[in-house]
Design an enzyme around this catalytic site. Structure first.
Site, PDB file in Angstrom:
ATOM      1  N   ASP A  36      13.564 -27.230  -1.240  1.00 47.90           N
ATOM      2  CA  ASP A  36      13.416 -26.196  -0.438  1.00 47.90           C
ATOM      3  C   ASP A  36      14.548 -25.875   0.316  1.00 47.90           C
ATOM      4  OD1 ASP A  36      12.408 -24.496   1.987  1.00 47.90           O
ATOM      5  OD2 ASP A  36      10.570 -24.866   1.570  1.00 47.90           O
ATOM      6  N   VAL A  55      16.413 -21.290  -4.325  1.00 42.77           N
ATOM      7  CA  VAL A  55      15.920 -20.893  -5.701  1.00 42.77           C
ATOM      8  C   VAL A  55      16.615 -19.820  -6.232  1.00 42.77           C
ATOM      9  CG1 VAL A  55      13.350 -21.833  -5.350  1.00 42.77           C
ATOM     10  CG2 VAL A  55      13.899 -19.476  -4.651  1.00 42.77           C
ATOM     11  N   TYR A 146       7.966  -6.396  -2.797  1.00 44.59           N
ATOM     12  CA  TYR A 146       7.137  -8.020  -3.041  1.00 44.59           C
ATOM     13  C   TYR A 146       6.155  -7.514  -4.055  1.00 44.59           C
ATOM     14  CZ  TYR A 146       3.936 -11.758  -1.643  1.00 44.59           C
ATOM     15  OH  TYR A 146       3.196 -12.767  -1.659  1.00 44.59           O
ATOM     16  N   LYS A 150       6.077 -10.022  -7.583  1.00 45.78           N
ATOM     17  CA  LYS A 150       4.773 -10.657  -8.081  1.00 45.78           C
ATOM     18  C   LYS A 150       4.236 -10.146  -9.119  1.00 45.78           C
ATOM     19  CE  LYS A 150       5.001 -13.509  -4.425  1.00 45.78           C
ATOM     20  NZ  LYS A 150       5.042 -15.056  -4.710  1.00 45.78           N
ATOM     21  N   ILE A 179      -3.580 -16.215   2.899  1.00 42.37           N
ATOM     22  CA  ILE A 179      -3.960 -17.639   3.148  1.00 42.37           C
ATOM     23  C   ILE A 179      -2.932 -17.876   4.510  1.00 42.37           C
ATOM     24  CG2 ILE A 179      -3.073 -20.052   2.267  1.00 42.37           C
ATOM     25  CD1 ILE A 179      -4.937 -18.334   0.389  1.00 42.37           C
ATOM     26  N   THR A 181      -0.868 -19.594   6.508  1.00 41.15           N
ATOM     27  CA  THR A 181       0.625 -20.496   6.594  1.00 41.15           C
ATOM     28  C   THR A 181       1.475 -19.693   7.497  1.00 41.15           C
ATOM     29  OG1 THR A 181       1.586 -18.746   5.048  1.00 41.15           O
ATOM     30  CG2 THR A 181       0.007 -20.322   3.873  1.00 41.15           C
ATOM     31  N   THR A 184       2.226 -15.906   6.911  1.00 41.16           N
ATOM     32  CA  THR A 184       1.277 -15.096   7.585  1.00 41.16           C
ATOM     33  C   THR A 184       1.233 -15.276   8.992  1.00 41.16           C
ATOM     34  OG1 THR A 184      -0.484 -16.525   6.490  1.00 41.16           O
ATOM     35  CG2 THR A 184      -0.160 -14.805   5.472  1.00 41.16           C
TER      36      THR A 184
HETATM   37  P1  NAP Z   1       5.859 -20.045   3.908  1.00 46.70           P
HETATM   38  O1  NAP Z   1       4.875 -20.968   4.571  1.00 46.70           O
HETATM   39  O2  NAP Z   1       6.795 -19.272   4.193  1.00 46.70           O
HETATM   40  O3  NAP Z   1       6.322 -21.189   2.743  1.00 46.70           O
HETATM   41  C1  NAP Z   1       7.578 -20.658   2.036  1.00 46.70           C
HETATM   42  C2  NAP Z   1       8.542 -21.871   1.782  1.00 46.70           C
HETATM   43  O4  NAP Z   1       9.511 -21.402   0.895  1.00 46.70           O
HETATM   44  C3  NAP Z   1       9.283 -22.145   3.159  1.00 46.70           C
HETATM   45  O5  NAP Z   1       9.522 -23.409   3.369  1.00 46.70           O
HETATM   46  C4  NAP Z   1      10.606 -21.206   2.991  1.00 46.70           C
HETATM   47  O6  NAP Z   1      11.651 -21.445   3.767  1.00 46.70           O
HETATM   48  C5  NAP Z   1      10.935 -21.412   1.514  1.00 46.70           C
HETATM   49  N1  NAP Z   1      11.822 -20.547   0.864  1.00 46.70           N
HETATM   50  C6  NAP Z   1      12.286 -19.303   1.375  1.00 46.70           C
HETATM   51  N2  NAP Z   1      13.482 -18.951   0.556  1.00 46.70           N
HETATM   52  C7  NAP Z   1      13.579 -19.897  -0.222  1.00 46.70           C
HETATM   53  C8  NAP Z   1      14.806 -20.117  -0.969  1.00 46.70           C
HETATM   54  N3  NAP Z   1      15.862 -19.037  -1.294  1.00 46.70           N
HETATM   55  N4  NAP Z   1      14.605 -21.231  -1.773  1.00 46.70           N
HETATM   56  C9  NAP Z   1      13.808 -22.153  -1.669  1.00 46.70           C
HETATM   57  N5  NAP Z   1      12.994 -22.170  -0.757  1.00 46.70           N
HETATM   58  C10 NAP Z   1      12.728 -20.915   0.133  1.00 46.70           C
HETATM   59  O7  NAP Z   1       4.939 -19.220   2.553  1.00 46.70           O
HETATM   60  P2  NAP Z   1       3.498 -19.615   1.884  1.00 46.70           P
HETATM   61  O8  NAP Z   1       2.422 -18.632   2.828  1.00 46.70           O
HETATM   62  O9  NAP Z   1       3.251 -20.840   1.779  1.00 46.70           O
HETATM   63  O10 NAP Z   1       3.997 -18.840   0.431  1.00 46.70           O
HETATM   64  C11 NAP Z   1       4.173 -19.673  -0.493  1.00 46.70           C
HETATM   65  C12 NAP Z   1       4.013 -18.733  -1.875  1.00 46.70           C
HETATM   66  O11 NAP Z   1       2.744 -18.309  -1.787  1.00 46.70           O
HETATM   67  C13 NAP Z   1       5.151 -17.500  -1.803  1.00 46.70           C
HETATM   68  O12 NAP Z   1       5.305 -17.436  -2.913  1.00 46.70           O
HETATM   69  C14 NAP Z   1       4.043 -16.401  -1.286  1.00 46.70           C
HETATM   70  O13 NAP Z   1       4.614 -15.269  -1.749  1.00 46.70           O
HETATM   71  C15 NAP Z   1       2.856 -16.722  -2.007  1.00 46.70           C
HETATM   72  N6  NAP Z   1       1.538 -15.933  -1.475  1.00 46.70           N
HETATM   73  C16 NAP Z   1       1.353 -16.438   0.041  1.00 46.70           C
HETATM   74  C17 NAP Z   1       0.113 -15.807   0.282  1.00 46.70           C
HETATM   75  C18 NAP Z   1      -0.061 -16.110   1.587  1.00 46.70           C
HETATM   76  O14 NAP Z   1      -1.287 -15.338   2.231  1.00 46.70           O
HETATM   77  N7  NAP Z   1       0.252 -17.102   2.422  1.00 46.70           N
HETATM   78  C19 NAP Z   1      -0.541 -14.956  -0.436  1.00 46.70           C
HETATM   79  C20 NAP Z   1      -0.023 -14.615  -1.867  1.00 46.70           C
HETATM   80  C21 NAP Z   1       0.843 -15.296  -2.323  1.00 46.70           C
HETATM   81  P3  NAP Z   1      11.804 -20.665   5.077  1.00 46.70           P
HETATM   82  O15 NAP Z   1      10.707 -21.044   6.017  1.00 46.70           O
HETATM   83  O16 NAP Z   1      12.981 -21.174   5.746  1.00 46.70           O
HETATM   84  O17 NAP Z   1      11.966 -19.219   4.828  1.00 46.70           O
END
Ligand code: NAP
Length: 239
Positions: A36, A55, A146, A150, A179, A181, A184
């Site tokens: 991360d 990434v 987005y 995706k 979800i 997190t 959201t």
């Molecule tokens: P999250 O809590 O924000 O976690 C994402 C993590 O990725 C954070 O630690 C973030 O760091 C890190 N990140 C951002 N840019 C990065 C980079 N360039 N290199 C490495 N790490 C990086 O989000 P989440 O909700 O768990 O989402 C995880 C995945 O699920 C994502 O791909 C998201 O699109 C997908 N998703 C989520 C939902 C939902 O409802 N939560 C629904 C569908 C899909 P920072 O905090 O510093 O940005």
């Protein structure tokens, strides 16, 4: 212990879904490398190896996969999870914002898969799990970049699944609905209420509910599964 002695690399592991995946996989016996740009507020549980991984950076991916292979002898599982979100509709989306989204959510997956596949082809086995979204196969208004990224992840997963099936590498995508997190939590409450209200189960999911799906695709119990989409969305896409 479904992942006993497997070496796993998770991107975006410091928060939300990636953190839950890292915790669950470690509890199932994996040696987890948590990549991360951020660090988790509560730290990682013992046994999880933190790695600096942006990434969007080719050299970070090379270093991360090298570190896993050096320490474990091979890379068994990659979970491409890191992601960001943005809501601009097409007519308000400037080029820089578009490029940032594509860099993290799409190019990040390309670079991760490429480095993982290079290692997995040598060992003739591996499982790649790419986190897409319900917005990778269905649309809402806005969030143009987005949706683009995706949707690409969905098709990139199928392409890689077909290209490397002969190398013993399985590639699948996971499509979460809403979800709870930090991602959201940071959104407007009204937006969250709208998506949850449109979800047949009338609730948001928890990160662990996505992590269990990733576990199935990562472990050998899914040995006949490749190129598929696992939707974890409280019924949203079935409507
Ligand atoms: P999250 O809590 O924000 O976690 C994402 C993590 O990725 C954070 O630690 C973030 O760091 C890190 N990140 C951002 N840019 C990065 C980079 N360039 N290199 C490495 N790490 C990086 O989000 P989440 O909700 O768990 O989402 C995880 C995945 O699920 C994502 O791909 C998201 O699109 C997908 N998703 C989520 C939902 C939902 O409802 N939560 C629904 C569908 C899909 P920072 O905090 O510093 O940005």
């Amino acid at each position: 212990m479904r992942l006993q002695d497997k070496a796993v690399l998770v991107s975006g592991a410091a928060s939300g879904i990636g953190y839950a995946v890292s915790q669950l996989f470690a509890s199932e016996g994996a040696l987890v490398f948590a990549g991360d740009i951020a660090s988790p507020a509560a730290g990682y549980p013992q046994g999880i190896v933190p790695l600096v991984l942006d990434v969007t950076q080719e050299s970070d991916w090379e270093r991360a996969v090298d570190a896993v292979v050096e320490r474990s002898g091979q890379l068994d599982v990659l979970v491409n999870n890191a992601g960001i979100i943005a809501y601009e509709p097409l007519h308000e989306l400037d080029l820089r914002a578009w490029q940032k989204m594509i860099a993290v959510n799409q190019t990040g997956v390309f670079l991760g898969m490429r480095e993982a596949v290079r290692a997995m082809r040598r060992q003739k086995c591996g499982s790649i799990v790419n986190i897409s979204s319900i917005w990778g196969s269905a649309a809402v208004a806005g969030a143009h970049s987005y949706h683009a990224a995706k949707g690409a992840v969905r098709n990139m997963s199928k392409n890689a699944a077909m290209t490397y099936v002969g190398d013993g590498i399985r590639v699948n995508s996971v499509h979460p609905g809403f979800i709870h997190t930090p991602l959201t939590d940071a959104q407007a409450p009204q937006l969250n209420e709208t998506v949850i209200g449109a979800t047949p189960m009338k609730r948001g999911g928890q990160p662990i509910e996505v992590a269990y799906g990733c576990l199935f695709l990562a472990c050998d119990e899914s040995s006949y599964v490749t190129g598929t989409e696992l939707v974890i969305d409280g019924g949203y896409l079935a409507q």
